[in-house]
Design a protein around this motif. Structure first.
Motif, mmCIF file in Angstrom:
data_model
loop_
_atom_site.group_PDB
_atom_site.id
_atom_site.type_symbol
_atom_site.label_atom_id
_atom_site.label_comp_id
_atom_site.label_asym_id
_atom_site.label_seq_id
_atom_site.Cartn_x
_atom_site.Cartn_y
_atom_site.Cartn_z
ATOM 1 N N GLU A 29 0.780 -1.172 0.007
ATOM 2 C CA GLU A 29 0.004 0.013 0.160
ATOM 3 C C GLU A 29 0.990 1.208 -0.038
ATOM 4 O O GLU A 29 0.597 2.226 -0.665
ATOM 5 C CB GLU A 29 -0.831 0.129 1.091
ATOM 6 C CG GLU A 29 -1.894 1.075 1.328
ATOM 7 C CD GLU A 29 -2.629 1.377 2.108
ATOM 8 O OE1 GLU A 29 -3.905 2.067 2.342
ATOM 9 O OE2 GLU A 29 -2.394 0.892 3.590
ATOM 10 N N ARG B 264 -5.949 2.077 -6.750
ATOM 11 C CA ARG B 264 -6.391 1.888 -5.350
ATOM 12 C C ARG B 264 -6.473 0.095 -5.392
ATOM 13 O O ARG B 264 -7.162 -0.094 -6.179
ATOM 14 C CB ARG B 264 -7.607 2.456 -5.005
ATOM 15 C CG ARG B 264 -8.044 2.192 -3.595
ATOM 16 C CD ARG B 264 -6.926 2.890 -2.705
ATOM 17 N NE ARG B 264 -7.247 2.814 -1.215
ATOM 18 C CZ ARG B 264 -6.435 2.925 -0.410
ATOM 19 N NH1 ARG B 264 -5.118 3.347 -0.564
ATOM 20 N NH2 ARG B 264 -6.899 3.020 1.026
ATOM 21 N N ASN B 265 -5.879 -0.474 -4.596
ATOM 22 C CA ASN B 265 -5.611 -1.822 -4.565
ATOM 23 C C ASN B 265 -5.812 -2.386 -5.908
ATOM 24 O O ASN B 265 -6.447 -3.260 -6.512
ATOM 25 C CB ASN B 265 -7.128 -2.213 -4.165
ATOM 26 C CG ASN B 265 -7.317 -1.971 -2.550
ATOM 27 O OD1 ASN B 265 -6.323 -1.934 -1.664
ATOM 28 N ND2 ASN B 265 -8.358 -1.546 -2.258
ATOM 29 N N ASN B 266 -4.779 -2.238 -6.513
ATOM 30 C CA ASN B 266 -4.216 -2.527 -8.171
ATOM 31 C C ASN B 266 -5.235 -1.921 -9.073
ATOM 32 O O ASN B 266 -5.323 -2.666 -10.155
ATOM 33 C CB ASN B 266 -4.103 -3.894 -7.942
ATOM 34 C CG ASN B 266 -2.854 -4.494 -7.233
ATOM 35 O OD1 ASN B 266 -1.853 -3.717 -7.113
ATOM 36 N ND2 ASN B 266 -2.732 -5.382 -6.627
#
Length: 523
Positions: free
Chosen positions: A372, A396-398
């Motif tokens: 992160e 965001r989160n890949n």
């Protein structure tokens, strides 16, 4: 997707039980500016005597360079107080700096040789020499040009009386200070998730003077015939690799999940030798080049976007202060100087920061991971280089999400916080500041960097000419203001007292500088 989850039950609790405490948020500002000559070159003059001692004056000191004054406001609880203090300090110092001007841009004026950047002087005491040698070390490590970049630091904390009932709301049975420290660390973790918003909204360094580049180009920069180099979509070159950087910091990982983990990693960095810094040497031909050859000379060399802070005691290091008594306040470090505001930060920015900081406190805050952190850093990098690019996406989160959509999601979740602060303080300033931010999210040309970029282009004077014009206008404004007698007396007395205090420190020395350093780093 960016899915900020505001804890609405906590917000409701504050509204019903602790709203009055939100009228006493503690704020402070530290504002740097370069002193320049009337023709725009870096000042070679010493710190004006009328300003007092840079070592001991609580309002007027220096950062890296003798030509880089730092103005410090005392902790204040009124929302307009920090800017009032800055206005008063500016008015005072302009009465005592002859024809010199404070540069209103974050990126410096016309630069000549590196050696022309004068190191800050703090006298002959051990603490003064330590501050001077530390800066000399920064020059050897990163170059003196990097140390002429200026910004604004915003200090924020909630009043002491806020915390007991808030802890009770959470049903937390730990020591109160441990609870406070953990809450502030949660705030920091959320700040790091969303702090790309600050260079997007308030970044104000999309252009630089060609002299700063030392004849080198930049892959993303375009050059005008007037000597200006632009990042056409950039927001904050100050926060890019052209500005503050420390490649050695890649060798350690700072997380904010636990206070002792955080301080332990900083301690490791100030005690771990670095091969390149060892090659520079520590004491060469009888002169200290740096305090040591470690990854960090001291904790402050860690160029963080935000820091947990505690006021230190004499001879105490920042990590020791945090371990002794926990987190006392938060220092936001991602703000460029606002070139359109004479004191460097507008009231609307202050109001937005209050909303943003309280928002970061009042939402779920999971622990950080290295993955992160890398994603957060990449989002920040994209915004400082290309933040005004219409099709810019963040991660965001890949997953990829347009910056505009991400911003509006966050701002919508921030709205109840702004409404609460307005209600508590009998104003509409907070929702107004948020509305202005929403307008900037919808139209990048309304951001500070967009306005500055367009104004430089329209002026036909380039970065240097236009910024010099703004700097001179600010100078004239402060010179035209009458300094109130009590304010004049306050700063004059502090200047006189600070000189005496420095002399007393120098006269009381019993240790050699070598012994002082050994003792300072012993624990």
């Amino acid at each position: 997707m960016f899915e900020p989850k505001l804890n609405r039950s906590a917000l409701s609790f504050i509204e019903s039980e602790a709203a009055e405490s939100l009228t006493r948020i503690n704020r402070g500002v530290e504002k740097e500016s370069l002193r320049v000559t009337p023709d725009g070159y870096l000042s070679k003059r010493p710190h004006p005597k009328e300003w007092g001692s840079a070592l001991t004056n609580q309002y007027i000191t220096t950062d890296y360079s003798e030509a880089l004054p730092e103005l410090i406001t005392p902790v204040a609880q009124g929302r307009e107080a920090p800017r009032k203090w800055l206005d008063d300090i500016h008015s005072y110092i302009y009465q005592h700096m002859d024809d010199e001007v404070l540069w209103v841009g974050s990126m410096p004026c016309i630069m000549t040789k590196e050696d022309d950047v004068p190191l800050a002087e703090y006298g002959s005491s051990n603490v003064g020499m330590m501050k001077h040698v530390y800066r000399r070390g920064l020059g050897y490590r990163y170059g003196r040009y990097m140390q002429t970049i200026a910004g604004v630091h915003y200090n924020f904390s909630l009043p002491d009386e806020f915390w007991p009932s808030y802890q009770q709301f959470y049903g937390d049975s730990s020591e109160l200070q441990d609870f406070i420290s953990n809450q502030y660390l949660g705030l920091i973790r959320n700040y790091l998730r969303y702090c790309w918003l600050l260079p997007y909204l308030f970044g104000a360094s999309p252009a630089i003077c060609k002299s700063f580049m030392k004849g080198e180009g930049g892959a993303f920069l375009t050059e005008d015939s007037d000597g200006t180099m632009y990042g056409d979509y950039s927001t904050s070159l100050r926060m890019s690799d052209l500005g503050y950087q420390n490649n050695a910091q890649a060798k350690f990982s700072i997380r904010h999940n636990d206070l002792h983990e955080y301080t332990a990693e900083l301690e490791r960095a100030i005690r771990t030798p670095d091969e390149f810094y060892q090659e520079l040497g520590v004491k060469v031909d009888g002169e200290y080049r740096q305090l040591n050859a470690n990854l960090l000379q001291i904790e402050n060399e860690y160029y963080a976007k935000i820091r947990p802070k505690r006021v230190i005691k004499s001879g105490e290091r920042p990590t020791q202060a945090l371990n002794r008594a926990g987190v006392q306040y938060i220092e936001v470090r991602s703000l460029d100087l606002n070139p359109f505001d004479p004191v460097g930060i507008s009231q609307s920015q202050v109001d937005f920061l209050d909303v943003f900081m309280l928002f970061c406190l009042l939402q779920e805050s999971k622990n950080q991971s290295d993955r992160e952190n890398a994603e957060n850093d990449e989002n920040f990098r994209r915004v400082v280089y290309y933040g005004r690019k219409p099709d810019l996406n963040l991660l965001r989160n890949n997953r990829s999400l347009p910056l505009k959509e991400a911003s509006l999601q966050i701002f919508e979740e921030m709205r109840p916080v702004a409404v609460l602060l307005d209600k508590c303080n009998h104003t509409r300033a907070y929702t107004k500041a948020l509305s202005e931010a929403i307008d900037m999210a919808k139209d990048p040309s309304k951001t500070l960097s967009g306005l500055y970029y367009d104004a430089i282009k329209r002026s036909g004077k380039g970065y240097f000419g236009y910024t010099m014009e703004l700097s001179t206008k600010a100078q004239q404004q402060f010179l035209s203001q009458t300094v109130e007698p009590q304010i004049q007396e306050l700063f004059a007395q502090e200047a006189e007292k600070s000189i005496i205090d420095q002399q007393l420190i120098e006269k009381s020395e019993t240790l050699s500088f070598e012994e002082y350093l050994e003792q300072y780093f012993a624990i």
